[in-house]
Design a protein around this motif. Structure first.
Motif, PDB file in Angstrom:
ATOM      1  N   VAL A 179       0.863  -1.178   0.000  1.00  0.00           N
ATOM      2  CA  VAL A 179       0.000   0.000   0.000  1.00  0.00           C
ATOM      3  C   VAL A 179       0.899   1.227   0.000  1.00  0.00           C
ATOM      4  O   VAL A 179       1.792   1.359   0.847  1.00  0.00           O
ATOM      5  CB  VAL A 179      -0.938   0.049   1.224  1.00  0.00           C
ATOM      6  N   VAL A 180       0.669   2.114  -0.967  1.00  0.00           N
ATOM      7  CA  VAL A 180       1.480   3.323  -1.113  1.00  0.00           C
ATOM      8  C   VAL A 180       0.624   4.530  -0.748  1.00  0.00           C
ATOM      9  O   VAL A 180      -0.440   4.747  -1.340  1.00  0.00           O
ATOM     10  CB  VAL A 180       2.006   3.466  -2.554  1.00  0.00           C
ATOM     11  N   LEU A 181       1.096   5.305   0.217  1.00  0.00           N
ATOM     12  CA  LEU A 181       0.402   6.515   0.657  1.00  0.00           C
ATOM     13  C   LEU A 181       1.271   7.727   0.338  1.00  0.00           C
ATOM     14  O   LEU A 181       2.475   7.711   0.600  1.00  0.00           O
ATOM     15  CB  LEU A 181       0.105   6.454   2.154  1.00  0.00           C
ATOM     16  N   THR A 182       0.664   8.762  -0.202  1.00  0.00           N
ATOM     17  CA  THR A 182       1.453   9.880  -0.718  1.00  0.00           C
ATOM     18  C   THR A 182       1.195  11.203  -0.009  1.00  0.00           C
ATOM     19  O   THR A 182       1.691  12.234  -0.474  1.00  0.00           O
ATOM     20  CB  THR A 182       1.193  10.059  -2.224  1.00  0.00           C
ATOM     21  N   SER A 183       0.449  11.188   1.103  1.00  0.00           N
ATOM     22  CA  SER A 183       0.236  12.450   1.814  1.00  0.00           C
ATOM     23  C   SER A 183      -0.227  12.209   3.238  1.00  0.00           C
ATOM     24  O   SER A 183      -0.848  11.179   3.551  1.00  0.00           O
ATOM     25  CB  SER A 183      -0.806  13.316   1.092  1.00  0.00           C
TER      26      SER A 183
ATOM     27  N   VAL B 281      -3.385   9.768   4.926  1.00  0.00           N
ATOM     28  CA  VAL B 281      -3.253   8.964   6.142  1.00  0.00           C
ATOM     29  C   VAL B 281      -4.358   9.318   7.129  1.00  0.00           C
ATOM     30  O   VAL B 281      -5.026   8.433   7.697  1.00  0.00           O
ATOM     31  CB  VAL B 281      -1.875   9.184   6.789  1.00  0.00           C
ATOM     32  N   GLU B 282      -4.573  10.590   7.353  1.00  0.00           N
ATOM     33  CA  GLU B 282      -5.567  11.021   8.339  1.00  0.00           C
ATOM     34  C   GLU B 282      -6.974  10.597   7.942  1.00  0.00           C
ATOM     35  O   GLU B 282      -7.770  10.171   8.788  1.00  0.00           O
ATOM     36  CB  GLU B 282      -5.473  12.533   8.521  1.00  0.00           C
ATOM     37  N   LEU B 283      -7.293  10.684   6.657  1.00  0.00           N
ATOM     38  CA  LEU B 283      -8.621  10.267   6.207  1.00  0.00           C
ATOM     39  C   LEU B 283      -8.808   8.760   6.378  1.00  0.00           C
ATOM     40  O   LEU B 283      -9.883   8.296   6.790  1.00  0.00           O
ATOM     41  CB  LEU B 283      -8.830  10.661   4.749  1.00  0.00           C
TER      42      LEU B 283
ATOM     43  N   ALA C 182       6.790  13.298   6.480  1.00  0.00           N
ATOM     44  CA  ALA C 182       5.540  13.801   7.058  1.00  0.00           C
ATOM     45  C   ALA C 182       4.446  12.745   6.963  1.00  0.00           C
ATOM     46  O   ALA C 182       3.685  12.520   7.916  1.00  0.00           O
ATOM     47  CB  ALA C 182       5.116  15.082   6.350  1.00  0.00           C
ATOM     48  N   THR C 183       4.360  12.089   5.818  1.00  0.00           N
ATOM     49  CA  THR C 183       3.382  11.019   5.646  1.00  0.00           C
ATOM     50  C   THR C 183       3.692   9.851   6.573  1.00  0.00           C
ATOM     51  O   THR C 183       2.792   9.280   7.208  1.00  0.00           O
ATOM     52  CB  THR C 183       3.375  10.542   4.180  1.00  0.00           C
ATOM     53  N   ALA C 184       4.965   9.507   6.672  1.00  0.00           N
ATOM     54  CA  ALA C 184       5.373   8.399   7.542  1.00  0.00           C
ATOM     55  C   ALA C 184       5.077   8.709   9.011  1.00  0.00           C
ATOM     56  O   ALA C 184       4.589   7.843   9.752  1.00  0.00           O
ATOM     57  CB  ALA C 184       6.849   8.100   7.346  1.00  0.00           C
ATOM     58  N   ASP C 185       5.354   9.925   9.439  1.00  0.00           N
ATOM     59  CA  ASP C 185       5.082  10.311  10.831  1.00  0.00           C
ATOM     60  C   ASP C 185       3.587  10.218  11.137  1.00  0.00           C
ATOM     61  O   ASP C 185       3.181   9.762  12.217  1.00  0.00           O
ATOM     62  CB  ASP C 185       5.578  11.730  11.099  1.00  0.00           C
ATOM     63  N   ALA C 186       2.758  10.658  10.179  1.00  0.00           N
ATOM     64  CA  ALA C 186       1.312  10.586  10.384  1.00  0.00           C
ATOM     65  C   ALA C 186       0.852   9.134  10.462  1.00  0.00           C
ATOM     66  O   ALA C 186      -0.025   8.785  11.271  1.00  0.00           O
ATOM     67  CB  ALA C 186       0.589  11.314   9.251  1.00  0.00           C
ATOM     68  N   ALA C 187       1.440   8.273   9.630  1.00  0.00           N
ATOM     69  CA  ALA C 187       1.086   6.853   9.655  1.00  0.00           C
ATOM     70  C   ALA C 187       1.466   6.221  10.992  1.00  0.00           C
ATOM     71  O   ALA C 187       0.692   5.443  11.572  1.00  0.00           O
ATOM     72  CB  ALA C 187       1.765   6.123   8.495  1.00  0.00           C
ATOM     73  N   ARG C 188       2.652   6.555  11.484  1.00  0.00           N
ATOM     74  CA  ARG C 188       3.064   6.012  12.788  1.00  0.00           C
ATOM     75  C   ARG C 188       2.165   6.532  13.899  1.00  0.00           C
ATOM     76  O   ARG C 188       1.834   5.801  14.837  1.00  0.00           O
ATOM     77  CB  ARG C 188       4.526   6.361  13.054  1.00  0.00           C
ATOM     78  N   ALA C 189       1.758   7.798  13.799  1.00  0.00           N
ATOM     79  CA  ALA C 189       0.851   8.367  14.803  1.00  0.00           C
ATOM     80  C   ALA C 189      -0.495   7.655  14.792  1.00  0.00           C
ATOM     81  O   ALA C 189      -1.190   7.604  15.823  1.00  0.00           O
ATOM     82  CB  ALA C 189       0.657   9.862  14.542  1.00  0.00           C
ATOM     83  N   ALA C 190      -0.860   7.097  13.637  1.00  0.00           N
ATOM     84  CA  ALA C 190      -2.108   6.339  13.533  1.00  0.00           C
ATOM     85  C   ALA C 190      -1.954   4.920  14.071  1.00  0.00           C
ATOM     86  O   ALA C 190      -2.930   4.163  14.136  1.00  0.00           O
ATOM     87  CB  ALA C 190      -2.556   6.288  12.077  1.00  0.00           C
TER      88      ALA C 190
END
Length: 247
Positions: free
Chosen positions: A52-56, A60-62, A81-89
């Motif tokens: 799964v590739v996430l680009t923003s 991630v937040e959605l 920034a995307t990676a940090d948001a993913a880890r926060a999730a």
């Protein structure tokens, strides 16, 4: 005699804009916030896939709000920034490319996705470079549009300032912010004047694709940071346009 450094920033009107304004203020600049992007969620989530590739961060937040998780998939994020948001999730990030771009993702994955199902989850303005590159590498690629990016109603005060030579800097964070800036300027009958005004200021682009778009429209780009983050972009723009210039 020093001069004021007014820097336009075009990030969506959420915490990203607030953080950008705070950063510019801390750098001694006068922020000119003028959001050029609004986020319209589609409510879609990607199907199961090996990758799964996430680009923003927005994507991630959605997905997190929708209760989605990557499960056993290899989770790939376009940048820190995307990676940090993913880890926060609460998700494990497996891969981040050295170059934070669609081309960087293709370089990262091209040797390992042949025959694999790859889900790309992003906005409706994603580059074909990513999809085409992964397909050329032999992957079965499925794109999920998580959100649409639109021009907010009333956007464009910065175009008036640019046309009036009232900006010393501008920070473009995507090709779409460039295009929407020009659309907002055209709606005011100021497109040519706004471009000339930007070309008298310090224009920063967050990466080479954004630079290419700006320059294709006649906007001279002065700085592109080595790291594709807003902090790096803002620091370069303010440094170049800093109030050490003398009249």
């Amino acid at each position: 005699m020093t001069r004021e450094v007014r820097v336009a920033v075009f990030r969506p009107d959420d915490e990203r804009l607030a953080e950008a304004v705070e950063l510019l203020d801390s750098l001694g600049a006068t922020p000119v916030p003028d959001p050029m992007l609004a986020v319209d969620s589609t409510g879609e989530v990607p199907d199961e896939a090996a990758y799964v590739v996430l680009t923003s961060k927005t994507g991630v937040e959605l997905l997190a709000e929708a209760g989605w998780s990557p499960g056993e998939a290899t989770l790939v994020c376009i940048g820190p920034a995307t990676a940090d948001a993913a880890r926060a999730a609460g998700w494990t990030v497996d891969l981040v490319p050295e170059t934070y771009s669609s081309a960087g993702l293709v370089d990262l994955l091209s040797d390992e996705v042949a025959g694999e199902r790859v889900a790309v989850a992003r906005s409706d303005h994603g580059s074909d470079v990513l999809l085409d590159g992964l397909r050329d590498a032999g992957a079965a690629v499925e794109e999920t549009v998580l959100y649409r990016l639109t021009l907010p109603e009333g956007a464009g005060q910065s175009t008036v300032m640019a046309a009036g030579r009232e900006l010393e800097g501008a920070c473009f964070t995507s090709s779409l912010t460039v295009e929407n800036f020009l659309t907002a300027a055209a709606a005011r009958g100021l497109r040519e004047e706004a471009v000339r005004g930007l070309n008298d200021a310090v224009v920063g682009a967050i990466g080479e694709p954004t630079r290419d778009t700006a320059e294709a429209y006649g906007i001279d780009v002065d700085v592109v940071p080595d790291e594709a983050t807003f902090e790096a972009l803002a620091c370069l723009v303010v440094e170049r346009a800093a109030p050490t210039y003398h009249d």
